[in-house]
Write a protein that holds these residues in place. Structure first.
Motif, PDB file in Angstrom:
ATOM      1  N   ALA A  87       0.837  -1.210   0.000  1.00  0.00           N
ATOM      2  CA  ALA A  87       0.000   0.000   0.000  1.00  0.00           C
ATOM      3  C   ALA A  87       0.868   1.254   0.000  1.00  0.00           C
ATOM      4  O   ALA A  87       0.512   2.276  -0.599  1.00  0.00           O
ATOM      5  N   ALA A  88       2.020   1.173   0.660  1.00  0.00           N
ATOM      6  CA  ALA A  88       2.914   2.336   0.740  1.00  0.00           C
ATOM      7  C   ALA A  88       3.508   2.691  -0.616  1.00  0.00           C
ATOM      8  O   ALA A  88       3.750   3.869  -0.915  1.00  0.00           O
ATOM      9  N   CYS A  89       3.755   1.680  -1.449  1.00  0.00           N
ATOM     10  CA  CYS A  89       4.453   1.893  -2.730  1.00  0.00           C
ATOM     11  C   CYS A  89       3.825   3.000  -3.572  1.00  0.00           C
ATOM     12  O   CYS A  89       4.531   3.783  -4.210  1.00  0.00           O
ATOM     13  N   ALA A  90       2.493   3.075  -3.552  1.00  0.00           N
ATOM     14  CA  ALA A  90       1.783   4.047  -4.384  1.00  0.00           C
ATOM     15  C   ALA A  90       2.127   5.487  -4.005  1.00  0.00           C
ATOM     16  O   ALA A  90       1.969   6.403  -4.811  1.00  0.00           O
ATOM     17  N   PHE A  91       2.604   5.700  -2.769  1.00  0.00           N
ATOM     18  CA  PHE A  91       2.885   7.066  -2.302  1.00  0.00           C
ATOM     19  C   PHE A  91       4.380   7.350  -2.214  1.00  0.00           C
ATOM     20  O   PHE A  91       4.791   8.417  -1.799  1.00  0.00           O
ATOM     21  N   ALA A  92       5.183   6.352  -2.575  1.00  0.00           N
ATOM     22  CA  ALA A  92       6.632   6.485  -2.435  1.00  0.00           C
ATOM     23  C   ALA A  92       7.237   7.129  -3.675  1.00  0.00           C
ATOM     24  O   ALA A  92       6.652   7.079  -4.757  1.00  0.00           O
ATOM     25  N   THR A  93       8.433   7.692  -3.527  1.00  0.00           N
ATOM     26  CA  THR A  93       9.189   8.142  -4.693  1.00  0.00           C
ATOM     27  C   THR A  93       9.576   6.900  -5.497  1.00  0.00           C
ATOM     28  O   THR A  93       9.583   5.784  -4.953  1.00  0.00           O
ATOM     29  N   PRO A  94       9.916   7.068  -6.784  1.00  0.00           N
ATOM     30  CA  PRO A  94      10.289   5.889  -7.581  1.00  0.00           C
ATOM     31  C   PRO A  94      11.436   5.091  -6.947  1.00  0.00           C
ATOM     32  O   PRO A  94      11.393   3.859  -6.915  1.00  0.00           O
ATOM     33  N   ALA A  95      12.445   5.798  -6.433  1.00  0.00           N
ATOM     34  CA  ALA A  95      13.589   5.084  -5.840  1.00  0.00           C
ATOM     35  C   ALA A  95      13.168   4.304  -4.598  1.00  0.00           C
ATOM     36  O   ALA A  95      13.594   3.170  -4.370  1.00  0.00           O
ATOM     37  N   MET A  96      12.303   4.909  -3.816  1.00  0.00           N
ATOM     38  CA  MET A  96      11.864   4.224  -2.613  1.00  0.00           C
ATOM     39  C   MET A  96      10.929   3.065  -2.953  1.00  0.00           C
ATOM     40  O   MET A  96      10.998   1.999  -2.335  1.00  0.00           O
ATOM     41  N   ALA A  97      10.052   3.272  -3.947  1.00  0.00           N
ATOM     42  CA  ALA A  97       9.145   2.196  -4.355  1.00  0.00           C
ATOM     43  C   ALA A  97       9.948   0.979  -4.807  1.00  0.00           C
ATOM     44  O   ALA A  97       9.596  -0.172  -4.504  1.00  0.00           O
ATOM     45  N   GLN A  98      11.051   1.248  -5.490  1.00  0.00           N
ATOM     46  CA  GLN A  98      11.908   0.140  -5.942  1.00  0.00           C
ATOM     47  C   GLN A  98      12.459  -0.641  -4.737  1.00  0.00           C
ATOM     48  O   GLN A  98      12.490  -1.869  -4.743  1.00  0.00           O
ATOM     49  N   ALA A  99      12.874   0.103  -3.720  1.00  0.00           N
ATOM     50  CA  ALA A  99      13.387  -0.561  -2.515  1.00  0.00           C
ATOM     51  C   ALA A  99      12.276  -1.339  -1.814  1.00  0.00           C
ATOM     52  O   ALA A  99      12.470  -2.492  -1.401  1.00  0.00           O
ATOM     53  N   LEU A 100      11.105  -0.741  -1.711  1.00  0.00           N
ATOM     54  CA  LEU A 100      10.005  -1.417  -1.017  1.00  0.00           C
ATOM     55  C   LEU A 100       9.588  -2.686  -1.765  1.00  0.00           C
ATOM     56  O   LEU A 100       9.296  -3.718  -1.154  1.00  0.00           O
ATOM     57  N   GLU A 101       9.576  -2.597  -3.094  1.00  0.00           N
ATOM     58  CA  GLU A 101       9.221  -3.795  -3.869  1.00  0.00           C
ATOM     59  C   GLU A 101      10.250  -4.900  -3.660  1.00  0.00           C
ATOM     60  O   GLU A 101       9.900  -6.080  -3.555  1.00  0.00           O
ATOM     61  N   ALA A 102      11.518  -4.512  -3.575  1.00  0.00           N
ATOM     62  CA  ALA A 102      12.562  -5.515  -3.311  1.00  0.00           C
ATOM     63  C   ALA A 102      12.388  -6.126  -1.918  1.00  0.00           C
ATOM     64  O   ALA A 102      12.559  -7.329  -1.717  1.00  0.00           O
ATOM     65  N   LEU A 103      12.015  -5.283  -0.973  1.00  0.00           N
ATOM     66  CA  LEU A 103      11.788  -5.785   0.389  1.00  0.00           C
ATOM     67  C   LEU A 103      10.627  -6.773   0.416  1.00  0.00           C
ATOM     68  O   LEU A 103      10.686  -7.815   1.081  1.00  0.00           O
ATOM     69  N   VAL A 104       9.577  -6.451  -0.320  1.00  0.00           N
ATOM     70  CA  VAL A 104       8.432  -7.362  -0.396  1.00  0.00           C
ATOM     71  C   VAL A 104       8.871  -8.714  -0.986  1.00  0.00           C
ATOM     72  O   VAL A 104       8.499  -9.776  -0.481  1.00  0.00           O
ATOM     73  N   ARG A 105       9.698  -8.653  -2.021  1.00  0.00           N
ATOM     74  CA  ARG A 105      10.191  -9.911  -2.603  1.00  0.00           C
ATOM     75  C   ARG A 105      10.993 -10.717  -1.586  1.00  0.00           C
ATOM     76  O   ARG A 105      10.891 -11.935  -1.511  1.00  0.00           O
ATOM     77  N   PHE A 106      11.777 -10.007  -0.790  1.00  0.00           N
ATOM     78  CA  PHE A 106      12.549 -10.696   0.252  1.00  0.00           C
ATOM     79  C   PHE A 106      11.614 -11.337   1.282  1.00  0.00           C
ATOM     80  O   PHE A 106      11.785 -12.491   1.663  1.00  0.00           O
ATOM     81  N   TYR A 107      10.602 -10.610   1.701  1.00  0.00           N
ATOM     82  CA  TYR A 107       9.662 -11.168   2.674  1.00  0.00           C
ATOM     83  C   TYR A 107       8.883 -12.350   2.086  1.00  0.00           C
ATOM     84  O   TYR A 107       8.492 -13.255   2.798  1.00  0.00           O
ATOM     85  N   ARG A 108       8.664 -12.320   0.772  1.00  0.00           N
ATOM     86  CA  ARG A 108       7.934 -13.442   0.163  1.00  0.00           C
ATOM     87  C   ARG A 108       8.818 -14.670  -0.010  1.00  0.00           C
ATOM     88  O   ARG A 108       8.384 -15.799   0.198  1.00  0.00           O
ATOM     89  N   THR A 109      10.071 -14.461  -0.413  1.00  0.00           N
ATOM     90  CA  THR A 109      10.927 -15.604  -0.750  1.00  0.00           C
ATOM     91  C   THR A 109      11.903 -15.985   0.353  1.00  0.00           C
ATOM     92  O   THR A 109      12.316 -17.139   0.447  1.00  0.00           O
ATOM     93  N   GLY A 110      12.325 -15.010   1.147  1.00  0.00           N
ATOM     94  CA  GLY A 110      13.344 -15.273   2.158  1.00  0.00           C
ATOM     95  C   GLY A 110      14.739 -15.455   1.590  1.00  0.00           C
ATOM     96  O   GLY A 110      15.687 -15.688   2.330  1.00  0.00           O
TER      97      GLY A 110
END
Ligand SMILES: [Zn+2]
Length: 646
Positions: A231-254
């Motif tokens: 939900a946060a990604c939509a309000f983040a800067t592009p650079a931050m959204a990229q980091a958040l998406e990577a974090l989500v991938r980490f939380y999904r895959t470990g």
């Protein structure tokens, strides 16, 4: 600058040795709606993982907390004196995230009896409280299951035991829940695929990694975190959204590769005004120094104070080129050290209610060397510490009125400056030998964290006395000597004063405390910088020669850097055993006596700001309000309610 309300409370209450202090985030209301909304989602993600850290710290923690909170939520009919004792214990339990003191690592036990707890629990249940019962479990059985964790000081007595004594295993001697049934030797003989983000357990004679990820261990909490991050990604800067998406991938895959991608994206995002740390980060709780404790922070940049830290960061190469160690271990090219002063909105898990004042991440040495690191100094936390510390604190342990006066004039400034130097050019500095493959922690094991903290402190103590700081405008003209004296005096004093935090035994467990003890005791033994003085039955650590202090710091720093760079475990062990781990219990008793007489706190738990979205009729967020609960119980019960639900 915002107008500060001088009457607003910082120190809210004292709970035994602990102070409870309100944290304020004055700049929040000036953020844009987009940034505020971003903060709101990150704030929810920060709270959603709180139970992970409770569980990592102690397998019985969540059940114990639920029992205590059942009583606190349903107090009707419980005798006042019993309720007061349970409330007191519960507050300490919340501040320390369980029954182990966060500084001494040792268990503390309640002042009430098991019979009093049992009666209070029954009364609460009669009023409607629910308990963490296992299927088919009775209230008696639950209380029996938690009896030793609550009341037996000798049962699982230390959360992290890096020095358990001859012949004892550091993992088996540690009560935390990062391992189950695994000895250090077994762990060393096993190749982990998820060293940072798993619990290592022995099942039917074989070692198994229980991975923290969606579908794995802590799946419910992690899924909630992921939802809020998305939900946060939509309000983040592009650079931050990229980091958040990577974090989500980490939380999904470990997967470690996903964690690296996140670290790289997070380091690359240096322009966003709002930022977050959310994950398995620091390894202090693991005696092996491998498993990450879950933590979260949400914060925004403090513009004015950031100017000073950016100046230091901009000159990182200048400092690196002059590190007082073997030139082989200097970085020819310092990469991407970014530094900011921030205001914290919320900290959870390993970083709250007890919080650091500076953070430098990521911890992955290889990423630091290739991509750089981000450093933040938590300015509203430092301010709250300053505003809540009694003046007697400095007076009692200073040798002369001069020293008190210097501390009052320059103490806060010098502390902030050295914290910045510690984080920005300390942790970020230096190379390690290629044979260590970017992972000196594997070679230094349980001593890695203390050695790394010592290294960063020594860098700060060395450069705080450099006239270059005046040249670049970080230190006011003509004030350097006084500031350095104030800092060195405070550092020497602290090695004495910090002993108040360890009321039992004669050994230090916490890595930052080990490092500070190490530096001062090394200087006492190997330089003329500090003298031990006595007057009226009181002991003082007097800093008497700032030049000798700095020269000594440079010598020790050269050796500490060599130890890290070469992964010299034996030398690290020797250094810490000689200067950092053990102390004189009689001296501690004296310090505790002086502190108790003045009723000074040993540590501080913070009540965080609270966010609440304001929506219009269509449900769209039109503002996010910030408020200050000024009450630990209110906040802790609210957090538990949020985490327990769906
Ligand atoms: Zn540090």
């Amino acid at each position: 600058m915002p107008v500060l309300d001088s009457t607003r409370p910082y120190l809210l209450e004292r709970v035994g040795e602990a102070a409870v202090v309100q944290l304020y985030a004055d700049g929040f209301s000036r953020l844009s709606l987009r940034d505020k909304t971003l903060c709101w989602h990150l704030y929810q993600a920060a709270i959603a993982g709180r139970d992970i850290y409770y569980d990592q710290r102690y397998a019985h923690n969540l059940a114990m907390r639920d029992v205590l909170e059942a009583v606190i939520r349903f107090p009707a009919g419980i005798p006042d004196d019993v309720l007061a004792q349970i409330t007191h214990y519960t507050k300490l339990f919340w501040i320390n995230t369980g029954p182990f003191n966060n500084l001494t690592a040792r268990k503390f036990v309640p002042g009430f009896t098991r019979a009093a707890l049992a009666a209070a629990v029954r009364t609460a249940v009669a009023s409607g409280a629910t308990l963490p019962l296992r299927p088919g479990e009775t209230v008696d059985e639950l209380l029996e299951r938690l009896d030793r964790p609550f009341f037996d000081r000798e049962f699982e007595p230390v959360v992290t035991s890096k020095t358990p004594g001859a012949g004892r295993d550091i993992l088996e001697a540690s009560a935390n829940n990062l391992y189950d049934g695994v000895s250090m030797r077994e762990a060393e003989g096993f190749v982990e695929r998820y060293p940072l983000n798993s619990r290592l357990v022995k099942r039917d004679g074989a070692l198994v990694e229980e991975v923290y990820r969606v579908g794995g261990r802590y799946s419910d909490s992690i899924s909630r975190i992921v939802g809020h991050l998305e939900a946060a990604c939509a309000f983040a800067t592009p650079a931050m959204a990229q980091a958040l998406e990577a974090l989500v991938r980490f939380y999904r895959t470990g997967e470690t590769a996903a964690r690296r991608a996140y670290d790289i994206a997070w380091v690359a995002d240096t322009g966003s005004d709002v930022d977050t740390i959310n994950g398995f980060i620091e390894v202090y709780m693991d005696a092996r120094g491998a498993k990450g404790a879950w933590e979260s922070l949400v914060y925004y940049v403090h513009e004015e104070k950031t100017a000073a830290v950016e100046t230091i960061a901009r000159h990182a190469q200048w400092f690196e080129d002059r590190m007082p160690w073997d030139p082989r271990w200097r970085k020819p090219q310092v990469t991407g050290v970014s530094a900011r002063a921030i205001e914290v909105i919320v900290e959870c898990g390993d970083s709250g209610p007890v919080t650091p004042i500076g953070i430098n991440l990521p911890n992955d040495q290889e990423i630091r060397e290739t991509y750089g690191s981000k450093s933040v100094s938590l300015s509203n936390v430092s301010e709250a510490y300053e505003r809540s510390t009694p003046r007697e604190f400095r007076r009692e342990f200073s040798w002369s009125p001069d020293e008190v006066e210097r501390a009052e004039r320059w103490g806060a400034f010098a502390a902030e400056l050295t914290t910045n130097l510690h984080e920005i050019i300390g942790h970020g500095s230096g190379l390690v030998d290629e044979s260590l493959k970017g992972a000196p922690e594997k070679a230094l094991k349980e001593h890695f964290s203390a050695i790394e903290e010592a290294r960063a402190d020594l860098v700060a103590l060395y450069f705080v006395a450099d006239p270059y700081l005046v040249e670049i405008g970080v230190v006011p003209e003509g004030k350097l000597d006084e500031i350095v004296t104030a800092e060195y005096e405070a550092y020497a004093r602290n090695a004495l004063v910090q002993l108040r935090r360890i009321r039992e035994g004669s050994q230090i467990e916490e890595d930052h405390m080990r490092n500070r003890q190490l530096i001062v005791h090394w200087l006492l033994a190997n330089s003329e910088a500090i003298q031990i003085a006595r007057r009226d039955g009181k002991t003082y650590y007097r800093m008497v020669d700032a030049v000798a202090f700095r020269t000594g710091v440079a010598r020790l720093l050269a050796e500490v850097q060599r130890i890290k760079a070469e992964g010299d475990y034996a030398a690290a062990h020797e250094l810490l055993e000689t200067y950092g781990v053990h102390f004189d219990p009689d001296l501690r008793d004296e310090v505790v006596g002086r502190v108790d007489l003045l009723d000074l706190p040993s540590y501080t738990g913070f009540v965080m700001p609270r966010l609440e979205p304001v929506s219009d009729a269509s449900g769209a967020i039109v503002d996010v309000a910030i408020s200050y609960p000024q009450d630990l119980t209110t906040q802790m019960l609210e957090y538990s309610g949020r985490c327990g639900g769906s």
